[in-house]
Structure formats: C-alpha cells, structure tokens
Design a protein around this motif. Structure first.
Motif, PDB file in Angstrom:
ATOM      1  N   UNK A 254      52.114  -0.959  24.654  1.00  0.00           N
ATOM      2  CA  UNK A 254      52.056   0.011  23.570  1.00  0.00           C
ATOM      3  C   UNK A 254      53.366   0.152  22.805  1.00  0.00           C
ATOM      4  N   UNK A 255      54.492  -0.032  23.506  1.00  0.00           N
ATOM      5  CA  UNK A 255      55.764   0.167  22.821  1.00  0.00           C
ATOM      6  C   UNK A 255      56.905  -0.353  23.677  1.00  0.00           C
ATOM      7  N   UNK A 256      58.081  -0.482  23.056  1.00  0.00           N
ATOM      8  CA  UNK A 256      59.325  -0.785  23.752  1.00  0.00           C
ATOM      9  C   UNK A 256      60.279   0.383  23.553  1.00  0.00           C
ATOM     10  N   UNK A 257      60.815   0.910  24.658  1.00  0.00           N
ATOM     11  CA  UNK A 257      61.754   2.030  24.608  1.00  0.00           C
ATOM     12  C   UNK A 257      63.158   1.466  24.747  1.00  0.00           C
ATOM     13  N   UNK A 258      63.973   1.623  23.751  1.00  0.00           N
ATOM     14  CA  UNK A 258      65.329   1.069  23.772  1.00  0.00           C
ATOM     15  C   UNK A 258      66.158   1.727  24.868  1.00  0.00           C
ATOM     16  N   UNK A 259      67.260   1.072  25.241  1.00  0.00           N
ATOM     17  CA  UNK A 259      68.197   1.653  26.200  1.00  0.00           C
ATOM     18  C   UNK A 259      68.708   2.986  25.672  1.00  0.00           C
ATOM     19  N   UNK A 260      68.822   3.979  26.569  1.00  0.00           N
ATOM     20  CA  UNK A 260      69.284   5.315  26.205  1.00  0.00           C
ATOM     21  C   UNK A 260      68.447   5.932  25.090  1.00  0.00           C
ATOM     22  N   UNK A 261      67.157   5.741  25.172  1.00  0.00           N
ATOM     23  CA  UNK A 261      66.261   6.311  24.161  1.00  0.00           C
ATOM     24  C   UNK A 261      65.036   6.876  24.869  1.00  0.00           C
ATOM     25  N   UNK A 262      64.055   7.317  24.108  1.00  0.00           N
ATOM     26  CA  UNK A 262      62.868   7.905  24.699  1.00  0.00           C
ATOM     27  C   UNK A 262      61.658   7.641  23.834  1.00  0.00           C
ATOM     28  N   UNK A 263      60.490   7.836  24.391  1.00  0.00           N
ATOM     29  CA  UNK A 263      59.227   7.738  23.654  1.00  0.00           C
ATOM     30  C   UNK A 263      58.469   9.039  23.811  1.00  0.00           C
ATOM     31  N   UNK A 264      57.902   9.507  22.725  1.00  0.00           N
ATOM     32  CA  UNK A 264      57.015  10.659  22.752  1.00  0.00           C
ATOM     33  C   UNK A 264      55.596  10.138  22.552  1.00  0.00           C
ATOM     34  N   UNK A 265      54.761  10.316  23.552  1.00  0.00           N
ATOM     35  CA  UNK A 265      53.445   9.684  23.585  1.00  0.00           C
ATOM     36  C   UNK A 265      52.362  10.736  23.389  1.00  0.00           C
ATOM     37  N   UNK A 266      51.511  10.510  22.404  1.00  0.00           N
ATOM     38  CA  UNK A 266      50.316  11.325  22.236  1.00  0.00           C
ATOM     39  C   UNK A 266      49.175  10.605  22.930  1.00  0.00           C
ATOM     40  N   UNK A 267      48.665  11.189  24.004  1.00  0.00           N
ATOM     41  CA  UNK A 267      47.681  10.502  24.840  1.00  0.00           C
ATOM     42  C   UNK A 267      46.759  11.546  25.456  1.00  0.00           C
ATOM     43  N   UNK A 268      46.207  11.238  26.627  1.00  0.00           N
ATOM     44  CA  UNK A 268      45.325  12.153  27.333  1.00  0.00           C
ATOM     45  C   UNK A 268      45.838  12.347  28.747  1.00  0.00           C
ATOM     46  N   UNK A 269      45.743  13.570  29.234  1.00  0.00           N
ATOM     47  CA  UNK A 269      46.195  13.865  30.583  1.00  0.00           C
ATOM     48  C   UNK A 269      45.374  13.050  31.585  1.00  0.00           C
ATOM     49  N   UNK A 270      46.066  12.356  32.490  1.00  0.00           N
ATOM     50  CA  UNK A 270      45.393  11.544  33.482  1.00  0.00           C
ATOM     51  C   UNK A 270      45.285  10.075  33.124  1.00  0.00           C
ATOM     52  N   UNK A 271      45.726   9.709  31.895  1.00  0.00           N
ATOM     53  CA  UNK A 271      45.738   8.282  31.571  1.00  0.00           C
ATOM     54  C   UNK A 271      46.892   7.614  32.311  1.00  0.00           C
ATOM     55  N   UNK A 272      46.674   6.371  32.692  1.00  0.00           N
ATOM     56  CA  UNK A 272      47.624   5.660  33.551  1.00  0.00           C
ATOM     57  C   UNK A 272      48.542   4.768  32.720  1.00  0.00           C
ATOM     58  N   UNK A 273      49.817   4.708  33.122  1.00  0.00           N
ATOM     59  CA  UNK A 273      50.825   3.952  32.397  1.00  0.00           C
ATOM     60  C   UNK A 273      51.735   3.220  33.376  1.00  0.00           C
ATOM     61  N   UNK A 274      52.250   2.097  32.915  1.00  0.00           N
ATOM     62  CA  UNK A 274      53.306   1.399  33.652  1.00  0.00           C
ATOM     63  C   UNK A 274      54.463   1.122  32.706  1.00  0.00           C
ATOM     64  N   UNK A 275      55.661   1.116  33.269  1.00  0.00           N
ATOM     65  CA  UNK A 275      56.865   0.745  32.534  1.00  0.00           C
ATOM     66  C   UNK A 275      57.452  -0.480  33.206  1.00  0.00           C
ATOM     67  N   UNK A 276      57.746  -1.501  32.404  1.00  0.00           N
ATOM     68  CA  UNK A 276      58.279  -2.745  32.945  1.00  0.00           C
ATOM     69  C   UNK A 276      59.577  -3.119  32.236  1.00  0.00           C
ATOM     70  N   UNK A 277      60.437  -3.828  32.969  1.00  0.00           N
ATOM     71  CA  UNK A 277      61.674  -4.350  32.393  1.00  0.00           C
ATOM     72  C   UNK A 277      61.345  -5.539  31.500  1.00  0.00           C
ATOM     73  N   UNK A 278      62.320  -6.039  30.722  1.00  0.00           N
ATOM     74  CA  UNK A 278      62.062  -7.221  29.896  1.00  0.00           C
ATOM     75  C   UNK A 278      61.605  -8.431  30.704  1.00  0.00           C
TER      76      UNK A 278
END
Length: 277
Positions: free
Chosen positions: A85-109
């Motif tokens: 869905x997106x790439x979050x830069x170093x020392x930054x953040x993402x504000x996500x509009x989604x639904x409670x209970x949806x599943x997410x993963x964060x991975x390194x490059x």
C-alpha cells in the motif's frame, strides 16, 4: 457494507505526513545494557502468522517508522495474500484510513518482516530488529559492553533534572538542531563533566532533530579510545557497520575542526558527530 465491495482496497488510502520533531525519535535509552553475549542489542525479527483482515468499523491508524530504513506497508487481504500500500520513509509516519481489525505487515526493503498487526486506534511504533540489517549489524567488543553496562546506572542516576539541565544550558545543543526534518547521520553531543570538571558522560541528540532532552546519556568512562566512543554512539543509534570504502565516522567542533584524540573532545562545550566522516 464491506461484503458488497468488489474492490475493498479502494476504501483504503494513506496520507503520509511529517510528525513533530519531538516525536520522531521514539527509541533510546542505553540499548547495550540488554546485549547478549554476541554483542547484539537487537531482538530477532518477528515471524509471520496466518492473520487475515476482518472488520467493518472505520478507523484512522498511525504507523511510525523511527528506523534508518524505509519500510513497506502491506495490507493483508481477506484471503491472505499481501497487497503493498505504501512506503514509509525513515523517520517518518503513515496515517492510514482503514477498518478496525484489518491485518497489516511492515517489511524492510529486503522483505524482512518488521511488524505484523491489526489496525486499531492504537498506533504502531516500528522497532529495529536483527535481520533487517543482514550481516551489517554492528557488534561491540564484550569488554566495551561490560564497561558500559557497569557505568551506565550511575550516569543515569546522576545526570537528570536540574543537574542535567544546567549542563545542557552550557552546551546549547539546540543551536544545531532543527524542528523541520531529520538530518540522518548527523548528531549533536554535549560532553558532561562531574563536579570536579572531569569527563563523566555525554548527552546525545540524534539526527539533527530538536528535542528538549537528550535521547540518551552514555558513560564516558567506558571508552578508552575515540574508536570506543564512536562504537558506543553507533550502538545506541543502531547504526549498521559502514562499508570500508566509505568515510569513517568523525567528531567535529562547532567551527568544523575535526577532532582526532579522545581528550580533545572534552575541551569542547558541544560536539558534532557525523556518521560519514
């Protein structure tokens, strides 16, 4: 209703913004005190589970990335596959509009799993883990780790409150810090002297970002050389080893004079540390 949506991903959108400088540095506090015998302060990266997305209640979810690497954010579909869905830069953040209970993963490059979470009103703060740096994890000599661990409690107990504030007013690190955006690899350091004027500790302000208090207090006595002090600072910041063809880290005065000897550092009221020399 969610069941009626043929492309539920269209309801998910990201709006990245820069957070306040005071909130960008989220981790710290003498990481080496938790080292294993191998000298690594980082825990193992998590392993995947079989979570999938469920839920229909809208939610605004925050994901903060205080690490030194960009991170890829993946939504886990109802059937299980990941959708980036997106790439979050170093020392930054993402504000996500989604639904409670949806599943997410964060991975390194490199695809290493950094976090796995279901979205909610509780923010997700990413933390570095061993595998994200591969073979580049900085390992400190055990003797240096032992010395730092022994001296750290006393330094932390002494350097706080009014005692620390008076020392910081003499150092004035805020002259070199910005509220705008991080300067990755540039750090401001205040040498701290005991009541008799002897070197005692250093106060660390990382990545050029304005903050009222230092990220960490590191014990000066653990370092027998300039190289030892460099390693302690790098370990606190989880800095990977630098390839040999790049310039080594270096300390400078406020007038851009490079310092090559450990005693010369404490003759300064403030130090500028560059990871790239």
């Amino acid at each position: 209703h969610l069941a009626k949506l043929s492309l539920p991903v269209l309801l998910l959108h990201l709006n990245c913004r820069v957070v306040d400088a005071e909130r960008k540095i989220l981790f710290g506090g003498l990481a080496w005190m938790n080292h294993s015998s191998t000298g690594s302060a980082l825990s193992n990266c998590p392993t995947e589970s079989s979570i999938t997305s469920q839920g229909t209640k809208p939610v605004h979810w925050s994901v903060y990335n205080p690490t030194r690497l960009p991170m890829h954010l993946f939504w886990i579909t109802f059937d299980g596959p990941e959708q980036r869905m997106d790439t979050i830069s170093a020392n930054d953040n993402a504000q996500v509009t989604t639904f409670e209970g949806h599943a997410w993963r964060v991975r390194s490059p490199q695809g290493i799993l950094i976090a796995e979470r279901k979205s909610s009103e509780v923010p997700l703060y990413l933390s570095p883990c061993k595998e994200m740096y591969g073979d580049d994890t900085l390992l400190l000599p055990q003797s240096l780790l032992n010395a730092a661990s022994a001296l750290a409690p006393r330094a932390l107990a002494y350097w706080h409150g009014d005692v620390l504030q008076r020392a910081l007013l003499a150092c004035e690190p805020w002259r070199f810090l910005t509220r705008d955006s991080p300067f990755i690899g540039f750090h401001v350091i205040c040498p701290l002297q005991d009541t008799e004027g002897a070197p005692d500790a250093i106060a660390l302000f990382p990545d050029g970002l304005w903050r009222e208090q230092p990220r960490a207090i590191l014990p000066w006595g653990a370092a027998d050389s300039l190289g030892d002090l460099v390693m302690l600072v790098q370990q606190e910041l989880n800095v990977p080893k630098r390839p040999e063809h790049l310039q080594p880290p270096a300390f400078f005065t406020s007038s851009a004079l490079r310092l090559l000897e450990l005693p010369s550092l404490f003759a300064q009221t403030v130090l500028l540390f560059f990871e790239g020399g």
